[in-house]
Design a protein around this motif. Structure first.
Motif, PDB file in Angstrom:
ATOM      1  N   GLU A  34      -4.333  10.426  14.940  1.00 28.94           N
ATOM      2  CA  GLU A  34      -3.565   9.376  14.549  1.00 28.94           C
ATOM      3  C   GLU A  34      -4.167   8.528  13.327  1.00 28.94           C
TER       4      GLU A  34
ATOM      5  N   PRO B  80       0.714  -1.142  -0.058  1.00 25.30           N
ATOM      6  CA  PRO B  80      -0.190   0.001  -0.067  1.00 25.30           C
ATOM      7  C   PRO B  80       0.878   1.308  -0.076  1.00 25.30           C
ATOM      8  N   ASN B  81       2.030   1.193   0.722  1.00 22.79           N
ATOM      9  CA  ASN B  81       2.739   2.493   0.788  1.00 22.79           C
ATOM     10  C   ASN B  81       3.414   2.884  -0.405  1.00 22.79           C
TER      11      ASN B  81
ATOM     12  N   ALA C 299       0.457   9.526   5.977  1.00 25.30           N
ATOM     13  CA  ALA C 299       2.007   9.504   6.225  1.00 25.30           C
ATOM     14  C   ALA C 299       2.897   9.913   5.372  1.00 25.30           C
TER      15      ALA C 299
ATOM     16  N   TRP D 281       3.749  15.526  14.679  1.00 21.46           N
ATOM     17  CA  TRP D 281       2.760  15.503  15.201  1.00 21.46           C
ATOM     18  C   TRP D 281       2.007  16.776  14.906  1.00 21.46           C
TER      19      TRP D 281
ATOM     20  N   ARG E   1       0.930   4.270  -2.612  1.00 18.26           N
ATOM     21  CA  ARG E   1       0.718   5.705  -2.121  1.00 18.26           C
ATOM     22  C   ARG E   1       1.863   6.601  -2.902  1.00 18.26           C
TER      23      ARG E   1
ATOM     24  N   ASN F 162      12.509  10.840   8.533  1.00 21.78           N
ATOM     25  CA  ASN F 162      13.225   9.634   8.939  1.00 21.78           C
ATOM     26  C   ASN F 162      12.578   8.919   9.872  1.00 21.78           C
ATOM     27  N   GLY F 163      11.470   8.502   9.921  1.00 26.32           N
ATOM     28  CA  GLY F 163      10.550   7.910  10.578  1.00 26.32           C
ATOM     29  C   GLY F 163       9.953   8.430  11.717  1.00 26.32           C
ATOM     30  N   PHE F 164      10.543   9.610  12.059  1.00 22.91           N
ATOM     31  CA  PHE F 164       9.927  10.353  13.061  1.00 22.91           C
ATOM     32  C   PHE F 164       8.695  11.088  12.697  1.00 22.91           C
ATOM     33  N   ILE F 165       7.712  10.765  13.564  1.00 25.67           N
ATOM     34  CA  ILE F 165       6.387  11.467  13.240  1.00 25.67           C
ATOM     35  C   ILE F 165       6.297  13.274  13.659  1.00 25.67           C
TER      36      ILE F 165
ATOM     37  N   THR G 274       6.281  12.205   8.231  1.00 27.00           N
ATOM     38  CA  THR G 274       7.226  11.713   8.945  1.00 27.00           C
ATOM     39  C   THR G 274       8.662  12.061   8.251  1.00 27.00           C
TER      40      THR G 274
ATOM     41  N   LEU H 176      -2.757  10.325  10.230  1.00 22.14           N
ATOM     42  CA  LEU H 176      -1.375   9.591   9.953  1.00 22.14           C
ATOM     43  C   LEU H 176      -1.635   8.386   9.232  1.00 22.14           C
ATOM     44  N   LEU H 177      -2.405   7.244   9.736  1.00 23.39           N
ATOM     45  CA  LEU H 177      -2.632   6.252   9.204  1.00 23.39           C
ATOM     46  C   LEU H 177      -2.332   6.160   7.701  1.00 23.39           C
ATOM     47  N   SER H 178      -3.211   6.796   6.783  1.00 28.77           N
ATOM     48  CA  SER H 178      -2.612   6.720   5.457  1.00 28.77           C
ATOM     49  C   SER H 178      -2.074   7.814   4.793  1.00 28.77           C
TER      50      SER H 178
END
Lengths: 362, 506
Positions: free
Chosen positions: B350, B322-323, B357, B370, B326, B365-368, B363, B353-355
């Motif tokens: 949240e 999926p990603n 991101a 917020w 996207r 480097n993987g850090f969200i 994000t 963020l689910l779809s």
């Protein structure tokens, strides 16, 4: 009539309050049990919760024990909590703890009696790898053959225990030990020792690792997409797949982290407080850590506090056995009550109690 | 007193919402009475009271002139009231006769029951083999199991909740014949729907509900569908405006897509092929359970296929997750909102963020981030008019329609080049449905290629350029909507599943 009604959103108040309520209820129910055993309940509760830290005679011995006991519990529980949040049930941390200890001690013993700065770091890596490898068995069996990781990881604990017994009377036995089971004492081998870093505190490298794990897990869960995916997979597996989470990778990662942390805990234990590989080296930290993880409601900060509390009941329990003559089983029942009450009052977070008759089923 | 059932001044309030307020109406024996209203107008609460699932706060009901206050469905059934629910309560792993027996108080021996089922099914033109496994039946056939279960109790009043949402047009015709036959034998039918043409074709009288109140009664044959719709909505409706967009290059192409269903008793996709150009909407119809869920999973990337079976802008991506899809510009919205499109216990932030991101860059480097995520959630809420106290509310606290607006809004706000939506307006009120369709058409005009999977034919005919239908996992070749007749559409959807022989005599 009492009935439960699901809250639209979890209650923040009860989320914070239920652990305190559970401890209070445990003290009451435990006190009743101690009274039924013919002991003064107030004295027993004081001996368990107060004396280990503040008793003028025993506190100097038992206070450092708090960190010594809490360190491995927290380290293991942090790893377990990640998997538990994702719905991956690694019940075999005890086995991974043993394998980490065997791998770490094995590396240390292999270098004996050489003195090098890099021996201890190598042992750390070996310990983590040992626990990781042991956890990979249920992880791969689950992802390849869809076996139940609860059963496989649990049964591997007994395999690990037999490995431990075999090692301590076989390959790792101290050649200068006069034939007694058990390895050389690593804590007396400077290059491999995990000493008390600050005298009188019980602080050793394992405790530092535990604190680092708490911080890392906190950041992972709050700020990192992997932590988000872990939570998502546990709460809504189909939504997780929609969000692009690879279930196989998640199982391997969570089992791997929990195994590696359990292995580290075992390695720090064998090179520090325990000192040597022996038949009865493991004392159930891997299982108690499951309780710690849930007592801390799978939250890193909660686990830190729960680990300290659990360590306190251990030390206090021993103290109560020896001061008041309480049976060991009573102490275990007391610890069981703690988990029981926590889970029992936990539902106040998600449900509210309504008094009145049931109106309808819709 | 000729009324079979009289409802007088019935009121039912839930915390925070009045579901029914002072509702009155009456049905005579043999009458087909429509209960018409939008989602949330109080139709379901009303029939649940008649069926004994909910008790009214005030007001009274009379059955054959005697006070009627069923405490539970069993009492309602004993009084001669039966109900066919919109969502079936059947066990897929049991056969038809076993399922029927499970719904009866004192089931006769299986053999006898099977012959009773055969008899009733022939009598009413609803062919059904009592020995077949329910898991193997089509949605229309499953509905027949429910209807026959009711008919075996010889009801005086039959309640049907949105019965046609799972049927092809041909199956609808057959169902209507059965209902008319029942009515001519004196069985009253309370028919709940929001499909106006059906009600005009079938019903003798209609009671229209809006926000829990009776706002009008009418004789449907004497009114136009538009008049009834405006009574139902309480406003003048404006159909979505289409801007004739220039058709661009093919953005999504599916070639020979075959995947086994990951769902138990699901439908595998068999050799599905179609292409959608930029600025074009492909509408995919089909009766529920003919592969719609599987098609969405295969397009979103949750189910993988051969690499070149799915192509976005000419790039094979059938084997990507999926990603990765996207990143290539494809967004998707599954039918099931809670648990699939959204995580029920997570906040709207949240869930944004689910779809979101990947395409919204939430994000690093993987850090969200917020802050950015919350801003994204707030934008969706504002632009799609999601009614919520704030962004930190759990998804499950939102009403179905509001959550649907959030989920569709989340996908449409990601500047996608390909949009795949399953049931975009399921359970959404008319105004919100119009807003969602308008938003889809706006994105299409902006150059997106859109696939809309829906069981609402009116919706598809309104927004689609091309039309195709899924039938047992196979997709018919797409045809331009312009010039399609309802009969052709019905045949594309598979006609009347194995029912052509029905109603020979009638």
């Amino acid at each position: 009539m009492l009935r439960l009604e699901k809250r639209p959103s979890p209650s923040g108040f009860w989320q914070a309050t239920t652990p305190i309520l559970a401890v209070a209820l445990t003290m009451i129910a435990g006190g009743l049990m101690f009274a039924a055993l013919g002991k003064n309940p107030f004295e027993a509760i004081r001996t368990i919760f107060w004396d280990p830290l503040f008793h003028e005679q025993f506190a100097s011995y038992s206070r450092p024990q708090l960190l010594v006991k809490a360190g491995p519990l927290i380290l293991i529980a942090i790893g377990l909590s990640l998997g538990f949040r994702a719905g991956i049930w690694n019940i075999g941390a005890e086995g991974q703890y043993i394998m980490g200890a065997l791998a770490g001690a094995g590396v240390g013993l292999a270098f004996y009696p050489a003195q090098h700065w890099y021996i201890f770091p190598l042992m750390v890596i070996a310990g983590a790898l040992g626990g990781w490898a042991w956890a990979m068995i249920p992880a791969i069996l689950r992802t390849k053959f869809n076996t139940n990781e609860i059963l496989v990881s649990l049964l591997l604990v007994y395999v690990a225990q037999n490995m431990l017994a075999s090692m301590s009377i076989g390959m790792m036995r101290n050649p200068e030990g006069g034939g007694f089971p058990g390895s050389r004492n690593l804590s007396q081998y400077p290059s491999a020792a995990n000493p008390e870093l600050i005298a009188g505190t019980g602080m050793h490298w394992g405790v530092i690792a535990a604190f680092m794990a708490v911080i890392a897990a906190y950041i992972l869960l709050q700020r990192h997409i992997l932590g988000f995916q872990i939570k998502l997979a546990g709460q809504a597996p189909r939504a997780a797949r929609f969000a692009g989470v690879n279930p196989t990778a998640l199982v391997v990662m969570c089992m791997g982290i929990s195994g590696a942390l359990a292995g580290l805990a075992g390695m720090f234990e064998v090179s520090g407080p325990a000192g040597q590989i022996s038949i009865d080296f493991n004392v159930g930290y891997g299982f108690t850590a499951i309780i710690v993880a849930f007592l801390g409601r799978l939250n890193p900060i909660g686990i830190l506090l729960a680990g300290l509390l659990m360590a306190l009941t251990y030390i206090g329990g021993e103290l109560a056995q020896f001061m008041l003559g309480l049976p060991a089983a009573a102490i275990q029942a007391f610890q069981g009550m703690l988990l029981f009450f926590l889970l029992a009052v936990d539902l106040l977070t998600n449900y509210r109690v309504r008094i009145g008759t049931r109106k309808e089923a819709i | 007193m000729t009324d079979l059932l009289r409802v007088e001044g019935v009121t039912k309030a839930y915390p925070g919402v009045v579901a029914n307020s002072d509702v009155s109406f009456a049905i005579s024996p043999g009458e087909i009475h429509a209960l018409l209203g939008e989602n949330g107008a109080g139709k379901s609460t009303l029939v649940k009271m008649i069926y004994g699932l909910v008790r009214p706060d005030t007001g009274r009901m009379l059955l054959n002139g005697a006070p009627y206050h069923p405490a539970e469905p069993r009492a309602a059934r004993a009084a001669g009231v039966a109900m066919v629910f919109q969502h079936f309560s059947l066990f897929e792993a049991l056969n038809v006769a076993e399922n029927v027996a499970l719904g009866m108080e004192n089931p006769p021996p299986m053999k006898e029951l099977a012959s009773q089922i055969r008899k009733v099914s022939e009598e009413y033109g609803l062919p059904l083999d009592p020995a077949r496994m329910v898991g193997d039946l089509s949605a229309g056939e499953r509905q027949r199991v429910e209807i026959i279960r009711c008919l075996l109790q010889d009801p005086k009043l039959l309640i049907m909740d949105e019965p046609t949402s799972v049927l092809t047009p041909q199956e609808v015709e057959i169902l209507f014949k059965t209902l008319r036959q029942l009515s001519s034998e004196g069985t009253a039918i309370l028919y709940i729907s929001h499909k106006l043409e059906e009600i005009r074709a079938l019903c003798d009288e209609a009671t229209i509900l809006r926000r829990g109140r009776v706002v009008a009664t009418c004789t449907p044959r004497e009114r136009t569908a538009r008049e009834m719709a405006e009574l139902m909505v309480g406003a003048v409706l404006t159909p979505p405006a289409r801007v004739g967009a220039a058709k661009g290059a093919i953005a999504l192409e599916v070639r020979g897509l075959s995947v086994p269903s990951p769902i138990p008793f699901g439908t595998s996709l068999k050799d599905v092929s179609f292409a959608v150009r930029r600025g074009e909407v492909l509408g995919i119809a089909g009766v529920a359970g003919n592969g719609q869920d599987e098609l969405l999973l295969a397009l979103s990337g949750e189910v993988r296929a051969a690499q070149d079976a799915v192509q976005i802008d000419g790039k094979g991506c059938g084997d990507l997750g999926p990603n990765e899809r996207r990143r290539l510009g494809l967004v998707s919205a599954p039918e099931e909102r809670l648990g699939h499109a959204a995580a029920p216990d997570m906040s709207l932030v949240e869930n944004a963020l689910l779809s979101g991101a990947i395409r919204k860059g939430l994000t690093r480097n993987g850090f969200i981030d917020w802050g950015a995520t919350e801003a994204f959630a707030a934008t969706i809420i504002k632009e799609f008019d999601v009614r919520t106290p704030g962004t930190h509310v759990a998804a499950r606290a939102l009403s179905g329609g509001n959550l649907q607006k959030f989920v569709v809004g989340r996908e449409l706000s990601q500047t996608p080049s390909v949009i795949v939506i399953n049931q975009p307006t399921w359970g959404v009120d008319a105004a919100a449905a119009a807003a969602i369709r308008q938003a889809i058409l706006d994105r299409t005009a902006g150059g997106a290629a859109v696939v809309v999977i829906s069981q609402d034919l009116d919706e598809l005919l309104e927004i689609a350029d091309n039309f195709a239908a899924l039938n047992e996992g196979r997709l018919t070749p797409p045809r331009p909507v312009a010039g399609l007749t309802i009969d052709e559409i019905g045949l594309m959807m598979g006609g009347a599943h194995g029912m052509e022989v029905a109603h020979h005599g009638s």
